[in-house]
Enzyme design. Sequence first.
Site, PDB file in Angstrom:
ATOM      1  CG  HIS A  72      -1.957   1.036   1.208  1.00 50.73           C
ATOM      2  ND1 HIS A  72      -2.039   1.993   2.188  1.00 50.73           N
ATOM      3  CD2 HIS A  72      -2.956   1.298   0.337  1.00 50.73           C
ATOM      4  CE1 HIS A  72      -3.053   2.790   1.915  1.00 50.73           C
ATOM      5  NE2 HIS A  72      -3.625   2.398   0.801  1.00 50.73           N
ATOM      6  CG  ASP A 122      -2.667   7.234  -3.598  1.00 45.76           C
ATOM      7  OD1 ASP A 122      -3.839   6.844  -3.645  1.00 45.76           O
ATOM      8  OD2 ASP A 122      -1.831   6.785  -2.791  1.00 45.76           O
ATOM      9  CG  HIS A 131      -3.337   9.074  -0.030  1.00 43.84           C
ATOM     10  ND1 HIS A 131      -4.089   9.801   0.881  1.00 43.84           N
ATOM     11  CD2 HIS A 131      -4.113   8.047  -0.425  1.00 43.84           C
ATOM     12  CE1 HIS A 131      -5.266   9.219   1.022  1.00 43.84           C
ATOM     13  NE2 HIS A 131      -5.315   8.151   0.247  1.00 43.84           N
ATOM     14  CD  GLU A 191      -3.044   2.958  -3.316  1.00 41.13           C
ATOM     15  OE1 GLU A 191      -3.802   3.899  -3.582  1.00 41.13           O
ATOM     16  OE2 GLU A 191      -2.137   3.056  -2.457  1.00 41.13           O
ATOM     17  CD  GLU A 196      -7.217   6.177  -4.495  1.00 41.41           C
ATOM     18  OE1 GLU A 196      -8.036   6.989  -4.017  1.00 41.41           O
ATOM     19  OE2 GLU A 196      -6.649   5.301  -3.815  1.00 41.41           O
TER      20      GLU A 196
END
Length: 173
Positions: A7, A36, A49, A34, A110
């Site tokens: 993450h 962002d 993020h 993941e 994301e």
Amino acid sequence: MSIVLGHRGASGYAPENTLEAFKLAMDMGADGFELDVHLSKDGELVVIHDETVDRTTNGTGLVREKTLQELKALDAGSHKGDQFRGCRIPTLIELMELIKDNKTITLDVELKEYPTEGKEEQAYSICDRVIGIMEDYGFGDRIVLNTWNGRMHEHIRRKYEKKYRHHVYFPPR
């Protein structure tokens, strides 16, 4: 079959969404991670993020109101420990350069810019740029596009049909 995704990289061990966290995730054997993506004031795709830099850097303010140069001047690591002092917010291109030779890593990307009223075209353009970069680096079949906005998923499905996997959130609006 299960896969392990870090993450925001190996964010439990290194400053989230930094090159150091992504490298560590790969070194630890993660199958992917993941991340962002936001847009800087001068149009650069940056990996961070939050919509502000407050929590993860020594700065304050909105990412979208800072140029890449201003973002690069921030320390994104010392809050995680002295050994990470000087870590920087990476661009999406810098991340792709770091991982380009890894032929197995999967990315859950994301998209943080949403097609809100009056900003639809900008958000869709950012999405298309991210997809283009992923394709340029040969990751098109190893990405999952993630957004908390149903309209963005509709755009991706409409424009790219079923080419990309989605991490979908509904309701669509």
